[in-house]
Design an enzyme around this catalytic site. Structure first.
Site, short mmCIF file in Angstrom:
data_model
loop_
_atom_site.label_atom_id
_atom_site.label_comp_id
_atom_site.label_asym_id
_atom_site.label_seq_id
_atom_site.Cartn_x
_atom_site.Cartn_y
_atom_site.Cartn_z
N HIS A 1 0.79 -1.23 0.00
CA HIS A 1 0.00 0.00 0.00
C HIS A 1 0.82 1.28 0.00
CE1 HIS A 1 0.95 -0.06 4.28
NE2 HIS A 1 0.72 1.23 4.24
C1 UD1 Z 1 -2.03 5.15 6.12
C2 UD1 Z 1 -0.76 5.65 6.77
C3 UD1 Z 1 0.32 4.58 6.70
C4 UD1 Z 1 -0.18 3.23 7.18
C5 UD1 Z 1 -1.46 2.87 6.43
C6 UD1 Z 1 -1.99 1.54 6.87
C7 UD1 Z 1 -0.34 8.08 6.59
C8 UD1 Z 1 0.44 9.10 5.88
N1 UD1 Z 1 -0.24 6.83 6.09
O1 UD1 Z 1 -1.79 5.06 4.73
O2 UD1 Z 1 1.41 4.98 7.50
O3 UD1 Z 1 0.80 2.24 6.98
O4 UD1 Z 1 -2.42 3.90 6.64
O5 UD1 Z 1 -3.20 1.20 6.31
O6 UD1 Z 1 -0.99 8.38 7.55
N2 UD1 Z 1 -9.14 4.72 2.03
C9 UD1 Z 1 -10.35 4.07 1.92
N3 UD1 Z 1 -10.91 3.56 3.04
C10 UD1 Z 1 -10.34 3.63 4.27
C11 UD1 Z 1 -9.11 4.30 4.36
C12 UD1 Z 1 -8.49 4.83 3.26
O7 UD1 Z 1 -10.91 3.97 0.84
O8 UD1 Z 1 -10.92 3.16 5.24
C13 UD1 Z 1 -8.49 5.30 0.83
C14 UD1 Z 1 -8.57 6.81 0.89
O9 UD1 Z 1 -9.61 7.26 0.14
C15 UD1 Z 1 -7.23 7.27 0.34
C16 UD1 Z 1 -6.35 6.07 0.43
O10 UD1 Z 1 -7.12 4.95 0.84
O11 UD1 Z 1 -7.34 7.66 -0.99
C17 UD1 Z 1 -5.22 6.32 1.39
O12 UD1 Z 1 -5.65 6.58 2.72
P1 UD1 Z 1 -4.72 7.43 3.73
O13 UD1 Z 1 -5.30 7.42 5.08
O14 UD1 Z 1 -4.40 8.72 3.13
O15 UD1 Z 1 -3.33 6.68 3.78
P2 UD1 Z 1 -2.96 5.13 3.68
O16 UD1 Z 1 -2.40 4.86 2.35
O17 UD1 Z 1 -4.11 4.29 4.14
#
Ligand code: UD1
Length: 367
Positions: free
Chosen positions: A205
């Site tokens: 991821h």
């Molecule tokens: C985040 C953390 C990372 C951790 C990871 C574990 C930061 C910078 N990154 O990354 O350190 O290892 O979580 O999972 O804080 N999304 C969904 N549903 C959800 C959550 C996220 O669809 O429940 C999508 C969001 O729309 C977004 C993408 O996933 O576009 C990324 O989510 P984000 O929280 O920005 O960071 P992660 O890549 O999940």
């Protein structure tokens, strides 16, 4: 002692569970749980509260997804109101996600002490959002709880006062030990038609891997080769699913029956998948630690790790996003040439106990 505990994203939940359990044992502590809502899908959040027995959050900020500035800013705006009302003696944050850094900044500006659990880890790669979160959090936190001695070394080099730093071990391992028995009982292998040691487990991821077509392509090239030898089980993060669509890579997964693309799994099923895998491929931080403790070979699809102890003492090997290196290391494992883990003494399942006892002995709440 009123403690506001802040969680936001998936890797925070297994870290807060043992701490909440431990805090609740002490009448002197009033823990409040705040969920920022950085992760909000059932499979990324709610299921972990169920699997790990975490009490429902007292306060939910409902922040959701967004660009880094927006997500960080939203947590700060909403958490500030909570902290002004609750006036806690301490804000406790875990890990390195955007919510961790945002909560730390908000509390510090209000002169509320901050405790950071999983402090001192450094990948020395400032293009990783998590590295910036770690640096900022550690530079202002008041209690820095490190999982391994390298954390203490890094903090000393950055000029952090030694008196603020405590080597307490790895909080993730508290959760792992506590839930091992339950995880063993999961029927996930049966559900997926898998045999013990008959598959590889994959998670992916990191933006550097899944948002960049070249790196993602290199990894998929390797997966295609490896999947000819054994099935690959791939519980995919929502970010990864989105990028598979956007980068036009969907067909490469759907046409390959030996790569099992799944939804993100709950904690107990995932631990079961880990402990029974022939090997694990990942770009996660926590999984490098869990595989080390479970003594399962782990190939880390990154150029750096902020958890070097999993390489020096553990079963972890860095394979970058280099197709050949990934295939070569997977082949070694399949031929029985496996890197075994050694014991890491302070990863003893008692990290939460040590942290809470340090907080109780401190001057916090004794105004
Ligand atoms: C985040 C953390 C990372 C951790 C990871 C574990 C930061 C910078 N990154 O990354 O350190 O290892 O979580 O999972 O804080 N999304 C969904 N549903 C959800 C959550 C996220 O669809 O429940 C999508 C969001 O729309 C977004 C993408 O996933 O576009 C990324 O989510 P984000 O929280 O920005 O960071 P992660 O890549 O999940």
């Amino acid at each position: 002692m009123k403690i506001v505990n802040v969680v936001g994203a998936r890797p925070n939940f297994m870290k807060i569970a043992p701490l909440m359990r431990q805090m609740k044992k002490h009448k002197k502590i009033k823990p409040i749980l705040v969920h920022t809502g950085q992760h909000y899908d059932y499979e990324m959040s709610k299921i972990f509260f169920k699997d790990l027995g975490i009490p429902n959050p007292d306060i939910h900020l409902g922040v959701g997804s967004g660009l880094h500035g927006e997500q960080t800013g939203q947590v700060m705006i909403k958490l500030e109101k909570v902290l002004l009302k609750e006036k806690p003696d301490l804000v406790l944050v875990v890990g390195d996600v955007n919510s961790t850094m945002a909560a730390t900044l908000t509390a510090t500006k209000l002169h509320i002490p901050v405790a950071h659990v999983e402090s001192g880890l450094r990948s020395f790669d400032r293009t990783m959002p998590e590295e910036i979160n770690r640096l900022v959090t550690d530079s202002v936190a008041d209690f820095l709880f490190t999982p391994s001695p390298d954390g203490n070394v890094n903090l000393a080099k950055e000029g952090v006062d030694k008196k603020k730093v405590f080597l307490v071990g790895d909080i993730m391992i508290d959760s792992l030990f506590y839930n091992l028995k339950k995880a063993r009982k999961s029927n996930i292998l049966k559900k997926l038609g898998l045999k013990k040691k008959g598959y590889a487990l994959l998670t992916l991821h990191r933006p550097s891997n899944v948002d960049a077509k070249e790196n993602f392509g290199n990894i998929i090239d390797a997966l295609e080769k490896i999947s000819k030898k054994l099935p690959i089980v791939f519980p995919a993060h929502p970010r990864t699913v989105k990028m598979i669509e956007e980068l036009g890579l969907k067909k490469r997964f759907t046409k390959n029956k030996n790569i099992l693309l799944l939804k993100p799994q709950g904690y107990l099923d995932f631990v079961n998948l880990m402990m029974n895998a022939k090997f694990v491929m990942t770009d996660s931080g926590g999984i490098q630690e869990e595989t080390t403790v479970l003594d399962i070979p782990c190939l880390t699809l990154r150029n750096t790790t902020e958890r070097p102890i999993t390489i020096t003492r553990g079963s972890n090997v860095l394979v970058h996003t280099n197709t050949k290196k990934i295939i070569d290391e997977a082949n070694k494992i399949l031929k029985g040439k496996v890197k075994r883990s050694k014991l890491i003494s302070y990863w003893d399942g008692k990290t939460a106990e040590k942290i809470v006892s340090i907080l109780l002995k401190s001057k916090l709440g004794k105004k």
